[in-house]
Motif scaffolding. Structure first.
Motif, PDB file in Angstrom:
ATOM      1  N   VAL A 116     -10.016  36.680   7.995  1.00  0.00           N
ATOM      2  CA  VAL A 116     -11.193  35.873   7.640  1.00  0.00           C
ATOM      3  C   VAL A 116     -11.096  35.435   6.188  1.00  0.00           C
ATOM      4  CG1 VAL A 116     -13.708  35.822   7.462  1.00  0.00           C
ATOM      5  CG2 VAL A 116     -12.619  37.147   9.303  1.00  0.00           C
ATOM      6  N   VAL A 117     -11.364  34.154   5.951  1.00  0.00           N
ATOM      7  CA  VAL A 117     -11.471  33.606   4.592  1.00  0.00           C
ATOM      8  C   VAL A 117     -12.831  32.930   4.456  1.00  0.00           C
ATOM      9  CG1 VAL A 117     -10.509  32.028   2.860  1.00  0.00           C
ATOM     10  CG2 VAL A 117      -8.974  33.227   4.444  1.00  0.00           C
ATOM     11  N   GLY A 118     -13.501  33.145   3.337  1.00  0.00           N
ATOM     12  CA  GLY A 118     -14.774  32.494   3.062  1.00  0.00           C
ATOM     13  C   GLY A 118     -14.636  31.448   1.968  1.00  0.00           C
ATOM     14  N   PHE A 119     -15.766  31.076   1.378  1.00  0.00           N
ATOM     15  CA  PHE A 119     -15.783  30.063   0.310  1.00  0.00           C
ATOM     16  C   PHE A 119     -16.990  30.323  -0.578  1.00  0.00           C
ATOM     17  CE2 PHE A 119     -15.323  26.090  -1.801  1.00  0.00           C
ATOM     18  CZ  PHE A 119     -14.112  25.513  -1.407  1.00  0.00           C
ATOM     19  N   ASP A 120     -16.809  30.328  -1.872  1.00  0.00           N
ATOM     20  CA  ASP A 120     -17.816  30.452  -2.937  1.00  0.00           C
ATOM     21  C   ASP A 120     -17.586  31.670  -3.821  1.00  0.00           C
ATOM     22  OD1 ASP A 120     -19.206  28.146  -2.347  1.00  0.00           O
ATOM     23  OD2 ASP A 120     -20.810  29.157  -1.250  1.00  0.00           O
ATOM     24  N   ASP A 121     -17.118  32.780  -3.249  1.00  0.00           N
ATOM     25  CA  ASP A 121     -16.989  34.054  -3.964  1.00  0.00           C
ATOM     26  C   ASP A 121     -18.332  34.487  -4.532  1.00  0.00           C
ATOM     27  OD1 ASP A 121     -15.636  36.343  -4.763  1.00  0.00           O
ATOM     28  OD2 ASP A 121     -15.153  35.532  -6.733  1.00  0.00           O
ATOM     29  N   ILE A 122     -19.297  34.685  -3.634  1.00  0.00           N
ATOM     30  CA  ILE A 122     -20.577  35.234  -4.063  1.00  0.00           C
ATOM     31  C   ILE A 122     -20.357  36.651  -4.595  1.00  0.00           C
ATOM     32  CG2 ILE A 122     -21.856  33.823  -2.403  1.00  0.00           C
ATOM     33  CD1 ILE A 122     -22.136  36.282  -0.635  1.00  0.00           C
ATOM     34  N   PRO A 123     -21.228  37.170  -5.450  1.00  0.00           N
ATOM     35  CA  PRO A 123     -21.001  38.502  -6.030  1.00  0.00           C
ATOM     36  C   PRO A 123     -20.788  39.588  -4.975  1.00  0.00           C
ATOM     37  CG  PRO A 123     -22.763  37.380  -7.203  1.00  0.00           C
ATOM     38  CD  PRO A 123     -22.427  36.521  -6.023  1.00  0.00           C
ATOM     39  N   GLU A 124     -21.409  39.445  -3.807  1.00  0.00           N
ATOM     40  CA  GLU A 124     -21.288  40.463  -2.763  1.00  0.00           C
ATOM     41  C   GLU A 124     -19.953  40.413  -2.026  1.00  0.00           C
ATOM     42  OE1 GLU A 124     -25.489  39.467  -3.610  1.00  0.00           O
ATOM     43  OE2 GLU A 124     -23.752  38.253  -3.014  1.00  0.00           O
ATOM     44  N   ALA A 125     -19.185  39.319  -2.170  1.00  0.00           N
ATOM     45  CA  ALA A 125     -17.955  39.156  -1.387  1.00  0.00           C
ATOM     46  C   ALA A 125     -16.963  40.295  -1.622  1.00  0.00           C
ATOM     47  CB  ALA A 125     -17.304  37.813  -1.699  1.00  0.00           C
ATOM     48  N   ALA A 126     -16.901  40.792  -2.844  1.00  0.00           N
ATOM     49  CA  ALA A 126     -15.985  41.890  -3.159  1.00  0.00           C
ATOM     50  C   ALA A 126     -16.433  43.203  -2.538  1.00  0.00           C
ATOM     51  CB  ALA A 126     -15.854  42.055  -4.671  1.00  0.00           C
ATOM     52  N   HIS A 127     -17.675  43.250  -2.026  1.00  0.00           N
ATOM     53  CA  HIS A 127     -18.221  44.484  -1.468  1.00  0.00           C
ATOM     54  C   HIS A 127     -18.407  44.411   0.045  1.00  0.00           C
ATOM     55  CE1 HIS A 127     -18.799  45.846  -5.562  1.00  0.00           C
ATOM     56  NE2 HIS A 127     -19.349  44.680  -5.823  1.00  0.00           N
ATOM     57  N   PHE A 128     -17.989  43.274   0.661  1.00  0.00           N
ATOM     58  CA  PHE A 128     -17.911  43.262   2.123  1.00  0.00           C
ATOM     59  C   PHE A 128     -16.910  44.345   2.524  1.00  0.00           C
ATOM     60  CE2 PHE A 128     -19.010  38.554   3.279  1.00  0.00           C
ATOM     61  CZ  PHE A 128     -20.136  38.611   2.491  1.00  0.00           C
ATOM     62  N   TRP A 129     -16.942  44.761   3.794  1.00  0.00           N
ATOM     63  CA  TRP A 129     -15.906  45.699   4.223  1.00  0.00           C
ATOM     64  C   TRP A 129     -15.207  45.145   5.453  1.00  0.00           C
ATOM     65  CZ3 TRP A 129     -13.473  48.984   1.530  1.00  0.00           C
ATOM     66  CH2 TRP A 129     -12.526  49.809   2.161  1.00  0.00           C
ATOM     67  N   PRO A 130     -13.913  44.772   5.297  1.00  0.00           N
ATOM     68  CA  PRO A 130     -13.141  44.845   4.049  1.00  0.00           C
ATOM     69  C   PRO A 130     -13.547  43.733   3.076  1.00  0.00           C
ATOM     70  CG  PRO A 130     -11.837  43.787   5.750  1.00  0.00           C
ATOM     71  CD  PRO A 130     -13.102  44.258   6.430  1.00  0.00           C
ATOM     72  N   PRO A 131     -13.224  43.923   1.787  1.00  0.00           N
ATOM     73  CA  PRO A 131     -13.531  42.884   0.797  1.00  0.00           C
ATOM     74  C   PRO A 131     -12.982  41.530   1.235  1.00  0.00           C
ATOM     75  CG  PRO A 131     -12.839  44.885  -0.303  1.00  0.00           C
ATOM     76  CD  PRO A 131     -12.596  45.107   1.171  1.00  0.00           C
ATOM     77  N   LEU A 132     -13.773  40.500   1.006  1.00  0.00           N
ATOM     78  CA  LEU A 132     -13.514  39.178   1.565  1.00  0.00           C
ATOM     79  C   LEU A 132     -12.570  38.337   0.703  1.00  0.00           C
ATOM     80  CD1 LEU A 132     -14.286  37.051   3.760  1.00  0.00           C
ATOM     81  CD2 LEU A 132     -16.159  36.355   2.229  1.00  0.00           C
TER      82      LEU A 132
END
Length: 338
Positions: free
Chosen positions: A273-289
């Motif tokens: 999975v790849v997202g877009f924007d790098d919101i502050p929470e993205a690094a804390h998704f599991w697994p980190p996004l």
């Protein structure tokens, strides 16, 4: 009102700073002839006395409001627009301008006109537009604003007065990353296609796949929310052979995570999975996004710099496109079949 309660005046500031009343006035109005050491001394006195300039009085004297307007859609609660608005307010304050915000309840012609009228009634000297839809751009083109403006849009091609992050380049980087890992069946969950950013990301996704000799999957259109990511994610996972999904923003990626977990699919073991924007929470998704970083703060700051330069006699604003950055984390890996 007692002396203790009386609001500080400009003369109080002058007395504390050891300068003339005229010097304080020049500092308040951003006059370029003031030495930096004097400016800092005056501002320190203003802070100590909690002095707040009377903008209405200044406008009468100078015939200037020193106010910048922001016209935004009702989706301004999303991470990108709200980050840009915060940056505009900070940069405006640093340049000696206040910021007035008008939010559009819908994209009808009447709502757009009312939003512009609201800002112009406050004698704004320029407008930043964070409403990335064709209908807003058309209304701006036909309106006789009488003040300069810049737009934070992000379409497939640059337009005059646009400041943006290159959305096509970001989408291509996201898709290229997945292709480089060996994925050949990649689904894209798009944002609402009346938004320039969503359209541009679809364009980048398709262009990168076609350049690699791969066939794009049918695009699934959402509305930027995690709920739509979940709903569309369930549909995407029905596509046989799909091993990767590029979501048009991180909130939609979060909804996709939910759909994948519900199906018992591991990320990235069975789905990248790849997202877009790098919101502050993205690094804390599991697994980190893994996601695409846009510097919304820099975008907001540049919009104010461009607008203030034009307001104060500089050149007319031109299109500026900033480059995004792919942030690789743990949500992507080679497909098991590769």
């Amino acid at each position: 009102m007692t002396e203790h309660q009386r609001a500080a005046s400009m003369r109080d500031v002058a007395a504390l700073a050891g300068v003339s009343h005229q010097t304080v006035s020049r500092v308040v109005n951003g006059h370029p002839s003031i030495r930096e050491s004097t400016r800092q001394r005056v501002r320190a006195a203003m802070d100590q006395l909690h002095y707040r300039p009377n903008r209405a009085a200044r406008a009468l004297v100078t015939a200037r409001s020193r106010t910048i307007g922001v016209l935004s859609t009702s989706a301004a609660a999303l991470y990108g627009p709200v980050s840009s608005i915060n940056a505009i307010q900070d940069a405006g304050q640093a340049a000696g301008y206040s910021v007035a915000v008008a939010q559009l309840p819908d994209l009808g012609a009447d709502a757009i006109s009312a939003g512009l009228d609201h800002l112009l009634a406050q004698s704004v000297e320029g407008i930043v537009v964070i409403a990335p839809q064709e209908v807003v751009l058309d209304r701006l083109s036909s309106a006789q604003l009488g003040v300069p403006y810049v737009t934070l849009l992000g379409g497939p091609s640059a337009v005059q007065r646009e400041l943006t992050v290159d959305q096509v380049a970001g989408a291509r980087a996201a898709t290229r990353h997945l292709i480089g890992l060996g994925h050949t069946r990649i689904v894209h969950l798009s944002g609402p296609l009346e938004w320039f950013e969503a359209e541009a990301r679809v364009h980048g996704y398709r262009a990168e796949l076609e350049e690699a000799g791969l066939t794009p999957e049918p695009v699934l259109e959402g509305d930027w929310t995690a709920e739509s990511g979940y709903r569309l994610g369930r549909r995407a996972l029905d596509h046989a052979g799909v091993t990767a999904v590029f979501a048009s923003n991180d909130q939609m990626a979060l909804g996709l995570y939910h759909a994948a977990r519900e199906r018992g699919l591991g990320i990235p073991e069975q789905l990248s999975v790849v997202g877009f924007d790098d919101i502050p929470e993205a690094a804390h998704f599991w697994p980190p996004l893994t996601t695409v970083l846009q510097d919304f703060t820099d975008l907001g700051r540049r919009s104010v710099e461009s607008l203030v330069a034009e307001i104060e006699g500089g050149a007319e604003a031109t299109a500026v496109s900033l480059q995004p950055e792919l942030i690789v984390r743990s949500s992507t890996a080679r497909p098991r079949t590769a």
